[in-house]
Design a protein around this motif. Structure first.
Motif, mmCIF file in Angstrom:
data_model
loop_
_atom_site.group_PDB
_atom_site.id
_atom_site.type_symbol
_atom_site.label_atom_id
_atom_site.label_comp_id
_atom_site.label_asym_id
_atom_site.label_seq_id
_atom_site.Cartn_x
_atom_site.Cartn_y
_atom_site.Cartn_z
ATOM 1 N N ASP A 8 0.783 -1.263 -0.019
ATOM 2 C CA ASP A 8 -0.024 0.099 0.114
ATOM 3 C C ASP A 8 0.821 1.330 -0.161
ATOM 4 O O ASP A 8 0.511 2.183 -0.843
ATOM 5 C CB ASP A 8 -0.958 -0.114 1.144
ATOM 6 C CG ASP A 8 -2.089 -1.053 1.160
ATOM 7 O OD1 ASP A 8 -2.373 -1.554 -0.003
ATOM 8 O OD2 ASP A 8 -2.832 -0.985 1.993
ATOM 9 N N ALA A 9 1.917 1.362 0.735
ATOM 10 C CA ALA A 9 2.814 2.131 0.503
ATOM 11 C C ALA A 9 3.450 2.810 -0.501
ATOM 12 O O ALA A 9 3.492 3.940 -1.115
ATOM 13 C CB ALA A 9 3.995 2.117 1.813
ATOM 14 N N GLN A 10 3.737 1.592 -1.545
ATOM 15 C CA GLN A 10 4.052 2.028 -2.702
ATOM 16 C C GLN A 10 3.172 2.519 -3.544
ATOM 17 O O GLN A 10 3.370 3.307 -4.480
ATOM 18 C CB GLN A 10 5.045 0.616 -3.371
ATOM 19 C CG GLN A 10 6.117 0.168 -2.581
ATOM 20 C CD GLN A 10 6.562 -1.072 -3.194
ATOM 21 O OE1 GLN A 10 6.038 -2.074 -3.067
ATOM 22 N NE2 GLN A 10 7.947 -1.004 -3.869
ATOM 23 N N LEU A 11 1.907 1.840 -3.686
ATOM 24 C CA LEU A 11 0.776 2.420 -4.420
ATOM 25 C C LEU A 11 0.445 3.544 -4.046
ATOM 26 O O LEU A 11 -0.066 4.711 -4.784
ATOM 27 C CB LEU A 11 -0.334 1.404 -4.340
ATOM 28 C CG LEU A 11 -0.006 0.026 -5.011
ATOM 29 C CD1 LEU A 11 -1.351 -0.899 -4.793
ATOM 30 C CD2 LEU A 11 0.053 0.047 -6.654
ATOM 31 N N ALA A 12 0.474 3.988 -2.754
ATOM 32 C CA ALA A 12 -0.164 5.362 -2.069
ATOM 33 C C ALA A 12 1.305 6.392 -2.828
ATOM 34 O O ALA A 12 0.747 7.762 -3.228
ATOM 35 C CB ALA A 12 0.214 5.551 -0.848
ATOM 36 N N TRP A 13 2.495 6.051 -2.963
ATOM 37 C CA TRP A 13 3.359 6.985 -3.361
ATOM 38 C C TRP A 13 3.052 7.211 -4.941
ATOM 39 O O TRP A 13 3.142 8.090 -5.551
ATOM 40 C CB TRP A 13 4.918 6.462 -3.049
ATOM 41 C CG TRP A 13 5.832 7.462 -3.851
ATOM 42 C CD1 TRP A 13 6.354 8.579 -3.177
ATOM 43 C CD2 TRP A 13 6.466 7.418 -5.145
ATOM 44 N NE1 TRP A 13 7.253 9.183 -4.038
ATOM 45 C CE2 TRP A 13 7.262 8.433 -5.331
ATOM 46 C CE3 TRP A 13 6.167 6.487 -6.380
ATOM 47 C CZ2 TRP A 13 7.741 8.781 -6.417
ATOM 48 C CZ3 TRP A 13 6.742 6.906 -7.379
ATOM 49 C CH2 TRP A 13 7.660 7.835 -7.743
ATOM 50 N N ARG A 14 2.584 6.084 -5.406
ATOM 51 C CA ARG A 14 2.487 6.216 -7.060
ATOM 52 C C ARG A 14 1.347 7.098 -7.403
ATOM 53 O O ARG A 14 1.470 8.033 -8.166
ATOM 54 C CB ARG A 14 2.149 4.603 -7.610
ATOM 55 C CG ARG A 14 1.774 4.735 -8.882
ATOM 56 C CD ARG A 14 1.439 3.129 -9.371
ATOM 57 N NE ARG A 14 1.242 3.086 -10.652
ATOM 58 C CZ ARG A 14 0.006 3.123 -11.257
ATOM 59 N NH1 ARG A 14 -0.888 3.446 -10.435
ATOM 60 N NH2 ARG A 14 -0.282 3.046 -12.753
ATOM 61 N N ARG A 15 0.299 7.049 -6.586
ATOM 62 C CA ARG A 15 -0.870 8.016 -6.816
ATOM 63 C C ARG A 15 -0.367 9.422 -6.639
ATOM 64 O O ARG A 15 -0.734 10.293 -7.370
ATOM 65 C CB ARG A 15 -1.826 7.713 -5.901
ATOM 66 C CG ARG A 15 -2.892 6.436 -6.106
ATOM 67 C CD ARG A 15 -4.086 6.263 -5.200
ATOM 68 N NE ARG A 15 -4.723 5.108 -5.339
ATOM 69 C CZ ARG A 15 -5.778 4.717 -4.658
ATOM 70 N NH1 ARG A 15 -6.242 5.569 -3.795
ATOM 71 N NH2 ARG A 15 -6.482 3.759 -5.205
ATOM 72 N N TRP A 16 0.484 9.631 -5.418
ATOM 73 C CA TRP A 16 1.111 10.926 -5.057
ATOM 74 C C TRP A 16 1.893 11.594 -6.370
ATOM 75 O O TRP A 16 1.831 12.682 -6.715
ATOM 76 C CB TRP A 16 1.749 10.872 -3.715
ATOM 77 C CG TRP A 16 2.268 12.236 -3.362
ATOM 78 C CD1 TRP A 16 1.805 13.170 -2.962
ATOM 79 C CD2 TRP A 16 3.660 12.583 -3.878
ATOM 80 N NE1 TRP A 16 2.733 14.495 -2.769
ATOM 81 C CE2 TRP A 16 3.917 13.848 -3.327
ATOM 82 C CE3 TRP A 16 4.706 11.979 -4.486
ATOM 83 C CZ2 TRP A 16 5.057 14.665 -3.642
ATOM 84 C CZ3 TRP A 16 5.718 12.744 -4.885
ATOM 85 C CH2 TRP A 16 6.028 13.919 -4.255
ATOM 86 N N ALA A 17 2.576 10.562 -6.786
ATOM 87 C CA ALA A 17 3.638 10.952 -7.904
ATOM 88 C C ALA A 17 2.759 11.444 -9.101
ATOM 89 O O ALA A 17 3.089 12.190 -9.720
ATOM 90 C CB ALA A 17 4.811 10.055 -8.193
ATOM 91 N N ILE A 18 1.798 10.821 -9.442
ATOM 92 C CA ILE A 18 1.007 10.874 -10.666
ATOM 93 C C ILE A 18 0.390 12.374 -10.522
ATOM 94 O O ILE A 18 0.464 13.089 -11.319
ATOM 95 C CB ILE A 18 -0.074 9.768 -10.942
ATOM 96 C CG1 ILE A 18 0.773 8.538 -11.352
ATOM 97 C CG2 ILE A 18 -0.912 10.355 -11.985
ATOM 98 C CD1 ILE A 18 -0.166 7.144 -11.242
ATOM 99 N N ALA A 19 -0.238 12.666 -9.320
ATOM 100 C CA ALA A 19 -1.048 13.823 -9.122
ATOM 101 C C ALA A 19 -0.010 15.008 -8.943
ATOM 102 O O ALA A 19 -0.310 16.167 -9.329
ATOM 103 C CB ALA A 19 -1.709 13.701 -7.977
#
Length: 221
Positions: free
Chosen positions: A196-207
């Motif tokens: 989840d921590a990796q996917l959360a960073w991915r969402r943040w980076a896209i945005a």
């Protein structure tokens, strides 16, 4: 040593390779090492990094000399340059070469020309590293893309090294639960066991790093 590296941004590849080249010129005689960057600003960053290696080393700070964009140790040199004329390095004689962000060279032919300056004999130790984030299949990025595909297919001696964002611990945002992953997030979680921590960073980076554009994230990371 022949490596072609397809990487995400800010993974420390240039720092690693520059440390190899500094070690090579400090420990060998008549070593000619070259770093070519895609822009003058990038050249200055790499030059600052190389100068730091010298100034922070009790040994190198005593024996190395620095002049504009070149570091010399005895009869060995490391030069930092910007990728300019397509034929600028064809007549050179190199022991080691780092092509930094090669997919963004304004003249992609620089990469091809500089390859000819590396030793072709296997009894002479040499280093060649072509490293870049992707830049598409056409235009400036075409030559890097083509060489990467040839390496993956085993059609050249260049060893392909793929470094994704998910290979590095700093690309995480702990403490955020991903309870409703979208289709791609679900596929990534299943295939690569992303947390989840990796996917959360991915969402943040896209945005926040890629203007909300998923294609830009795929390119940069």
């Amino acid at each position: 040593l022949r490596l072609i590296v397809c990487k995400a941004r800010r993974e420390g590849v240039s720092t690693e390779v520059e440390s190899w080249l500094m070690t090579l010129i400090a420990s060998g005689d008549l070593v000619n090492a070259l770093v070519t960057a895609h822009q003058a600003k990038a050249s200055r960053r790499i030059w600052s990094m190389s100068k730091f290696f010298v100034k922070s080393s009790p040994l190198l700070s005593r024996i190395a000399t620095m002049d504009r964009n070149q570091i010399a140790v005895g009869r060995s040199t490391l030069e930092i340059a910007t990728a300019g004329s397509p034929e600028s390095e064809r007549s050179g004689d190199l022991t080691a070469w780092h092509a930094s962000e090669a997919a963004f060279y304004p003249h992609p032919e620089v990469m091809l020309a500089t390859m000819q300056a590396l030793p072709h004999r296997r009894d002479i130790f040499s280093i060649g590293v072509i490293a870049s984030t992707p830049n598409g299949r056409v235009g400036d990025g075409e030559l890097f893309y083509t060489e990467w595909q040839r390496a993956v297919e085993g059609d050249s001696e260049w060893l392909p090294v793929f470094l994704s964002w998910q290979d590095f611990e700093e690309y995480q945002l702990p403490g955020i639960a991903i309870e409703q992953p979208d289709a791609e997030e679900g596929a990534l979680r299943e295939r690569f066991e992303l947390t989840d921590a990796q996917l959360a960073w991915r969402r943040w980076a896209i945005a926040n790093l890629c203007q909300g554009d998923l294609d830009k994230f795929h390119q940069e990371y």
